[in-house]
Motif scaffolding. Structure first.
Motif, PDB file in Angstrom:
ATOM      1  N   ARG A 156       6.485   3.351  -2.077  1.00 56.19           N
ATOM      2  CA  ARG A 156       6.814   2.019  -1.561  1.00 56.19           C
ATOM      3  C   ARG A 156       8.171   1.602  -2.114  1.00 56.19           C
ATOM      4  O   ARG A 156       8.639   2.129  -3.125  1.00 56.19           O
ATOM      5  CB  ARG A 156       5.748   0.994  -1.913  1.00 56.19           C
ATOM      6  CG  ARG A 156       5.687   0.666  -3.369  1.00 56.19           C
ATOM      7  CD  ARG A 156       4.667  -0.411  -3.647  1.00 56.19           C
ATOM      8  NE  ARG A 156       4.481  -0.512  -5.091  1.00 56.19           N
ATOM      9  CZ  ARG A 156       3.363  -0.847  -5.660  1.00 56.19           C
ATOM     10  NH1 ARG A 156       2.295  -1.125  -4.940  1.00 56.19           N
ATOM     11  NH2 ARG A 156       3.287  -0.932  -6.967  1.00 56.19           N
ATOM     12  N   LYS A 216       0.813  -1.220   0.000  1.00 59.18           N
ATOM     13  CA  LYS A 216       0.000   0.000   0.000  1.00 59.18           C
ATOM     14  C   LYS A 216       0.843   1.265   0.000  1.00 59.18           C
ATOM     15  O   LYS A 216       0.356   2.336  -0.308  1.00 59.18           O
ATOM     16  CB  LYS A 216      -0.932   0.010   1.215  1.00 59.18           C
ATOM     17  CG  LYS A 216      -1.969  -1.083   1.174  1.00 59.18           C
ATOM     18  CD  LYS A 216      -2.869  -1.005   2.385  1.00 59.18           C
ATOM     19  CE  LYS A 216      -3.911  -2.105   2.332  1.00 59.18           C
ATOM     20  NZ  LYS A 216      -4.814  -2.056   3.476  1.00 59.18           N
ATOM     21  N   LYS A 271       1.812   8.475  -1.986  1.00 63.41           N
ATOM     22  CA  LYS A 271       2.533   7.472  -1.198  1.00 63.41           C
ATOM     23  C   LYS A 271       3.658   6.869  -2.017  1.00 63.41           C
ATOM     24  O   LYS A 271       3.661   6.907  -3.244  1.00 63.41           O
ATOM     25  CB  LYS A 271       1.577   6.357  -0.764  1.00 63.41           C
ATOM     26  CG  LYS A 271       0.543   6.819   0.251  1.00 63.41           C
ATOM     27  CD  LYS A 271      -0.289   5.661   0.718  1.00 63.41           C
ATOM     28  CE  LYS A 271      -1.264   6.124   1.789  1.00 63.41           C
ATOM     29  NZ  LYS A 271      -2.074   4.999   2.291  1.00 63.41           N
TER      30      LYS A 271
END
Length: 169
Positions: free
Chosen positions: A52, A11, A50
């Motif tokens: 990752r 996520k 975001k």
């Protein structure tokens, strides 16, 4: 590297959280993105919110994991694990030192031997006990254990009884 480990989630995590977890400056964060170690995750609005860890980031972490101080120390300790040969050699040297002053030579008190060997090798009393019992089982001629008399808490407790003296050849 801590930031990459922290961001290794499908996520992703926010830029702020990555910086905080890895204690990164803005420049360091941008460098990770530039190198491709962190990949942006697009949300519904196509705006990057975001990040990752990418596959190349994972590879980088795995290649450099041993450069971390704690892991270097762990690896060093694993490499230094006490071999039976090293234990026996130290045991024999300390026995030779102690037997010279022993009033009942060639016997030496196991308690005295334990103190000397454990101090030299930086091992626990339990580790000493385990290793000397193993050596006695595998080579009873080289490591001879004798009952004698003494305080039971200073002796070497085995399935066959408590031993207080040893002869090391």
């Amino acid at each position: 590297m801590l930031a990459l480990v922290f961001a290794d989630t499908p996520k992703g995590v926010s830029e702020k959280m990555v910086k905080k977890a890895g204690r990164l400056t803005e420049k360091e964060f941008k460098e990770l993105v530039k190198k491709g170690y962190l990949e942006p995750i697009e949300g519904r609005t196509k705006i990057v919110k975001k990040y990752r860890t990418s596959e190349s980031g994972r590879v980088y972490c795995m290649e450099n994991v041993w450069s971390l101080p704690v892991l270097k120390y762990t690896r060093l300790k694993e490499a230094e694990q006490l071999s039976p040969e090293r234990f026996f050699e130290t045991l024999r040297l300390k026995y030779n030192d102690l037997v010279k002053a022993s009033p009942i030579a060639p016997y030496v008190k196991i308690a005295d031997l334990r103190i000397k060997v454990s101090g030299e090798l930086n091992i626990t009393d339990d580790e000493f006990n385990r290793m000397i019992i193993e050596l006695n089982s595998s080579n009873p001629y080289a490591v001879q254990l004798h009952a004698g008399s003494g305080e039971s808490d200073n002796g070497l407790k085995t399935a066959r009884g408590v031993y207080h003296y040893a002869i090391i050849k």
